[in-house]
Design a protein around this motif. Structure first.
Motif, short mmCIF file in Angstrom:
data_model
loop_
_atom_site.label_atom_id
_atom_site.label_comp_id
_atom_site.label_asym_id
_atom_site.label_seq_id
_atom_site.Cartn_x
_atom_site.Cartn_y
_atom_site.Cartn_z
N GLY A 19 9.02 -0.12 -8.87
CA GLY A 19 8.69 1.09 -9.62
C GLY A 19 9.63 1.32 -10.79
O GLY A 19 9.21 1.73 -11.88
N TYR A 50 9.20 9.34 -18.56
CA TYR A 50 8.88 8.69 -17.30
C TYR A 50 10.06 7.83 -16.83
O TYR A 50 10.48 7.89 -15.67
N GLN A 84 4.03 7.99 -5.36
CA GLN A 84 3.19 6.79 -5.34
C GLN A 84 1.72 7.12 -5.08
O GLN A 84 0.83 6.47 -5.64
N ASP A 87 0.49 8.03 -8.37
CA ASP A 87 0.24 6.83 -9.18
C ASP A 87 -1.06 6.14 -8.76
O ASP A 87 -1.81 5.65 -9.60
N GLN A 99 -3.02 -1.17 -9.82
CA GLN A 99 -2.23 0.05 -9.70
C GLN A 99 -2.56 0.79 -8.41
O GLN A 99 -1.67 1.29 -7.74
N ALA A 103 0.49 0.98 -5.73
CA ALA A 103 1.02 2.31 -5.45
C ALA A 103 0.71 2.74 -4.01
O ALA A 103 1.55 3.38 -3.36
#
Length: 118
Positions: A19, A50, A84, A87, A99, A103
């Motif tokens: 991450g 971020y 997560q 995400d 993704q 995640a």
């Protein structure tokens, strides 16, 4: 610490470092995660925001389970799991299967680690 617990906290650290890597990539090249060629000033700003949050939080999530097993460590891991899940939801919205899977896997590892050290 048992062998199983060592494997779990190392796996937790690995997904945390992953991450952090995505945060660093976003900061260095904001278009990398959206598959574009040029970025706007706003994209660069949010990529840096971020990274400024994601890298220290990822480091904390990676290290805490090695050092402490208590409510603060569990809370840190639960927060990481929630991040997560967020995400993964973004991945669903963007139709990004990698993704979503990555995640979701990271969220599960953070959650399992939180349960194991509680």
């Amino acid at each position: 610490m048992s062998a199983g617990m060592i494997v779990l906290v190392v796996l937790n650290a690995a997904v945390s470092v992953g991450g952090m890597g995505f945060a660093a990539v976003a900061a260095a090249r904001p278009t990398a995660l959206r598959h574009g060629d040029s970025s706007t000033e706003g994209e660069r700003l949010y990529a840096w925001m971020y990274a400024i949050r994601g890298i220290p939080f990822g480091l904390l999530t990676a290290v805490v389970p090695f050092l402490k097993h208590g409510p603060a460590a569990v809370l840190c891991l639960l927060a990481a799991a929630v991040v997560q899940v967020g995400d993964a939801w973004i991945g669903v919205h963007r139709h990004e299967n990698r993704q979503i899977v990555g995640a979701t896997l990271a969220a599960a590892i953070h959650l399992i680690t939180a349960i194991a050290i509680s």
